[in-house]
Design a protein around this motif. Structure first.
Motif, PDB file in Angstrom:
ATOM      1  N   ILE A 129       0.846  -1.204   0.000  1.00  0.00           N
ATOM      2  CA  ILE A 129       0.000   0.000   0.000  1.00  0.00           C
ATOM      3  C   ILE A 129       0.878   1.250   0.000  1.00  0.00           C
ATOM      4  O   ILE A 129       0.675   2.182  -0.789  1.00  0.00           O
ATOM      5  CB  ILE A 129      -0.934  -0.004   1.226  1.00  0.00           C
ATOM      6  N   ASP A 130       1.887   1.259   0.877  1.00  0.00           N
ATOM      7  CA  ASP A 130       2.740   2.441   1.027  1.00  0.00           C
ATOM      8  C   ASP A 130       3.553   2.734  -0.233  1.00  0.00           C
ATOM      9  O   ASP A 130       3.875   3.905  -0.508  1.00  0.00           O
ATOM     10  CB  ASP A 130       3.689   2.261   2.215  1.00  0.00           C
ATOM     11  N   THR A 131       3.916   1.704  -0.981  1.00  0.00           N
ATOM     12  CA  THR A 131       4.727   1.895  -2.182  1.00  0.00           C
ATOM     13  C   THR A 131       3.887   2.054  -3.447  1.00  0.00           C
ATOM     14  O   THR A 131       4.425   2.172  -4.547  1.00  0.00           O
ATOM     15  CB  THR A 131       5.700   0.721  -2.370  1.00  0.00           C
ATOM     16  N   GLY A 132       2.577   2.042  -3.293  1.00  0.00           N
ATOM     17  CA  GLY A 132       1.710   2.267  -4.431  1.00  0.00           C
ATOM     18  C   GLY A 132       1.449   1.052  -5.297  1.00  0.00           C
ATOM     19  O   GLY A 132       0.846   1.182  -6.374  1.00  0.00           O
ATOM     20  N   LEU A 133       1.862  -0.129  -4.852  1.00  0.00           N
ATOM     21  CA  LEU A 133       1.585  -1.349  -5.611  1.00  0.00           C
ATOM     22  C   LEU A 133       0.175  -1.859  -5.361  1.00  0.00           C
ATOM     23  O   LEU A 133      -0.470  -2.391  -6.269  1.00  0.00           O
ATOM     24  CB  LEU A 133       2.595  -2.449  -5.243  1.00  0.00           C
ATOM     25  N   PHE A 134      -0.296  -1.705  -4.116  1.00  0.00           N
ATOM     26  CA  PHE A 134      -1.601  -2.229  -3.729  1.00  0.00           C
ATOM     27  C   PHE A 134      -2.598  -1.098  -3.487  1.00  0.00           C
ATOM     28  O   PHE A 134      -2.223   0.001  -3.072  1.00  0.00           O
ATOM     29  CB  PHE A 134      -1.497  -3.056  -2.445  1.00  0.00           C
ATOM     30  N   ARG A 135      -3.847  -1.405  -3.729  1.00  0.00           N
ATOM     31  CA  ARG A 135      -4.916  -0.483  -3.365  1.00  0.00           C
ATOM     32  C   ARG A 135      -4.969  -0.340  -1.847  1.00  0.00           C
ATOM     33  O   ARG A 135      -4.544  -1.220  -1.114  1.00  0.00           O
ATOM     34  CB  ARG A 135      -6.270  -1.010  -3.861  1.00  0.00           C
ATOM     35  N   ARG A 136      -5.527   0.756  -1.392  1.00  0.00           N
ATOM     36  CA  ARG A 136      -5.702   0.914   0.047  1.00  0.00           C
ATOM     37  C   ARG A 136      -6.712  -0.111   0.528  1.00  0.00           C
ATOM     38  O   ARG A 136      -7.763  -0.324  -0.095  1.00  0.00           O
ATOM     39  CB  ARG A 136      -6.177   2.330   0.379  1.00  0.00           C
ATOM     40  N   CYS A 137      -6.409  -0.770   1.623  1.00  0.00           N
ATOM     41  CA  CYS A 137      -7.284  -1.800   2.170  1.00  0.00           C
ATOM     42  C   CYS A 137      -6.981  -1.953   3.647  1.00  0.00           C
ATOM     43  O   CYS A 137      -6.051  -1.344   4.178  1.00  0.00           O
ATOM     44  CB  CYS A 137      -7.055  -3.141   1.443  1.00  0.00           C
ATOM     45  N   ASP A 138      -7.761  -2.756   4.314  1.00  0.00           N
ATOM     46  CA  ASP A 138      -7.515  -3.080   5.723  1.00  0.00           C
ATOM     47  C   ASP A 138      -6.606  -4.300   5.747  1.00  0.00           C
ATOM     48  O   ASP A 138      -7.043  -5.425   5.503  1.00  0.00           O
ATOM     49  CB  ASP A 138      -8.853  -3.386   6.417  1.00  0.00           C
ATOM     50  N   GLU A 139      -5.327  -4.076   5.990  1.00  0.00           N
ATOM     51  CA  GLU A 139      -4.363  -5.182   5.923  1.00  0.00           C
ATOM     52  C   GLU A 139      -4.647  -6.274   6.939  1.00  0.00           C
ATOM     53  O   GLU A 139      -4.304  -7.445   6.714  1.00  0.00           O
ATOM     54  CB  GLU A 139      -2.922  -4.688   6.064  1.00  0.00           C
ATOM     55  N   ASP A 140      -5.275  -5.931   8.063  1.00  0.00           N
ATOM     56  CA  ASP A 140      -5.646  -6.949   9.045  1.00  0.00           C
ATOM     57  C   ASP A 140      -6.668  -7.920   8.445  1.00  0.00           C
ATOM     58  O   ASP A 140      -6.517  -9.138   8.544  1.00  0.00           O
ATOM     59  CB  ASP A 140      -6.239  -6.308  10.301  1.00  0.00           C
TER      60      ASP A 140
END
Length: 216
Positions: A129-140
């Motif tokens: 998420i932080d590096t822009g590879l993944f969409r924002r989500c609830d990682e938990d």
């Protein structure tokens, strides 16, 4: 003793595994098992702690040899699925008795190991998420989804069934990554059962398995 106990737990469950059957299979007395381990809970602790040490070490190796959260998560998921074949007995014994971890003080270390393992996966998702590879989500939630879906494979997966494990792993990787990545142009490569990520996982697990066999 641990290996036989693990197989009995995988086949019958913790409650039905007993010292008498283990002793009879090994040609030793029940007293010998009691002398070394004391109780079934201690046997389960030793079995599960050993299992988690191996899984954590393999995960660290995979993370060290991959670049980017999408590669790392793909490698971890490939490994999760392949444990159903590479270390099936211990995997089934571990996964079917996970409820034993909830409040048994004997298994406190295993709970910490599982928390470390889940944190490792959660950190990979957060990095994506932080590096822009993944969409924002609830990682938990996403990490729980991954573990929950893979850790119930023992209830339906047949190593001798019509779907080979590499195909199943590829589907798991593709499905998970397509729900996370912003640019899915790399998903096909990362989920390729003949690709570099799958090959890295196979090599890592084979090396770890060989090392474990030597230690035993």
């Amino acid at each position: 003793m641990l290996d036989v106990f693990g197989r009995h737990v995988a086949e019958r469950g913790f409650e039905r595994a007993n010292f008498g059957d283990i002793a009879a299979e090994l040609g030793i007395s029940k007293g010998t098992i009691v002398h070394h381990f004391g109780t079934k809970s201690v046997l389960l602790r030793e079995l599960q702690e050993r299992y988690m040490r191996r899984r954590l070490a393999e995960a660290e190796t995979l993370l060290d040899n991959t670049a980017g959260a999408d590669e790392q998560l793909a490698a971890l998921i490939y490994a999760f699925v392949n444990y159903q074949v590479v270390d099936r007995t211990s995997t089934v014994a571990f996964q079917r008795e996970v409820v034993q971890l909830l409040d048994d003080e004997t298994l406190a270390t295993v709970r910490r190991q599982r928390a470390d393992y889940r944190r490792l996966v959660r950190d990979v998702i957060r990095d994506g998420i932080d590096t822009g590879l993944f969409r924002r989500c609830d990682e938990d939630i996403v990490s729980l989804y991954i573990f929950g879906s893979v850790h119930w494979m023992w209830t339906w997966f047949d190593p001798d069934g019509h779907a080979p494990v590499d195909h199943i792993a590829s589907e798991y990787v593709a499905t998970t990554l397509r729900g996370l990545v912003i640019d899915d142009s790399r998903v096909e490569r990362l989920s390729d059962p003949n690709g570099t990520i799958a090959e890295l996982v196979r090599h890592t697990l084979e090396a770890a398995n060989d090392n474990h066999a030597v230690q035993r």
